[in-house]
Scaffold this active site. Sequence first.
Site, PDB file in Angstrom:
ATOM      1  CB  SER A   1       0.058  -4.941   7.814  1.00  0.00           C
ATOM      2  OG  SER A   1       0.909  -4.292   8.884  1.00  0.00           O
TER       3      SER A   1
ATOM      4  CG  ASP B   1      -0.333  -0.034   8.053  1.00  0.00           C
ATOM      5  OD1 ASP B   1      -1.131   1.142   8.102  1.00  0.00           O
ATOM      6  OD2 ASP B   1       0.771  -0.132   7.949  1.00  0.00           O
TER       7      ASP B   1
ATOM      8  CE  LYS C   1       0.984   1.328   4.332  1.00  0.00           C
ATOM      9  NZ  LYS C   1       1.543   2.478   4.894  1.00  0.00           N
TER      10      LYS C   1
ATOM     11  N   PRO D   1       9.748  -4.640   0.508  1.00  0.00           N
ATOM     12  CG  PRO D   1      10.393  -2.359  -0.176  1.00  0.00           C
ATOM     13  CD  PRO D   1       9.642  -3.420  -0.718  1.00  0.00           C
TER      14      PRO D   1
END
Length: 281
Positions: A107, A140, A15, A98
């Site tokens: 998450s 998240d 995201k 990463p």
Amino acid sequence: MNIADGRQAFPAPAKLNLDLRITGRREDGYHNIESIFCLIDLQDTVYLKPRDDGKIILHNPVGGIPQEADLSYRAASLLQKYARNLAGVEIWLDKKIPTGAGLGGGSSDAATVLLVLNRWWQCGLTQWQLIDLGAALGADVPFFIFGKNAFASGIGEKLIGMDIPKQWYVIVKPPVHVSTAKIFTYEGLTRDSASSIMPTFQNLQPFRNDMQAVVFKEYPEVWKAYSELSKYGSAMMTGSGACIFAAFQARNSAYNIYRQVSGLYEAYLAEGLSKHPLLSV
């Protein structure tokens, strides 16, 4: 996708925070935020294999993290009490996102585990029950369970779907790991941004990240990456860093910039998604 040894592969997308504002500090130590979350096609792959003996096994914990501390393992453990039978699972993580980057990789892996095992184990939890469960793992996780681009508030668990124009993103990762805890406890961090009255993609512009100035001060390498990418477009940090990104309307434009910066930094070219790939399965 089925592979030879019985494992099945499931996507876990990253995201970007296109906008991130801190609106207050809570009594429990967390911070209230408002943010635009956007899914991108940079993704990990989570391989799962069911077991019928109740054991949860994570075969390749990330970066030496103990199995019991890994978010994917914890997600399976948290959900297990809702399973109808003596359910277990084996987990493998193929990491492409990463770590320590503000891209939500861990998450997202945990959310994928929850979404898949809720079906496999016949737990019967609704999406919002899974979101509540995910919030216990990290701020998240609820977004990835929600599965659509969203405006988030609270600690990130209050989610409203948001239409985001199709964009391509160039992402650079400076060679530094940013401590989220350090940034949130920084005395000079902005914690009083005004709450949005009508949160839409257009109304929230110009976008900003309230953590950015503090991270730039504490981590000069992030500032250097921001300065470099800013030569080519409007750059911003995602999450608490360390990644910096810039949005482009056309893939060719984004690709040309990606080629420029990939010689200087670990860099990624990503397409924005409108929904989680698992929602298409």
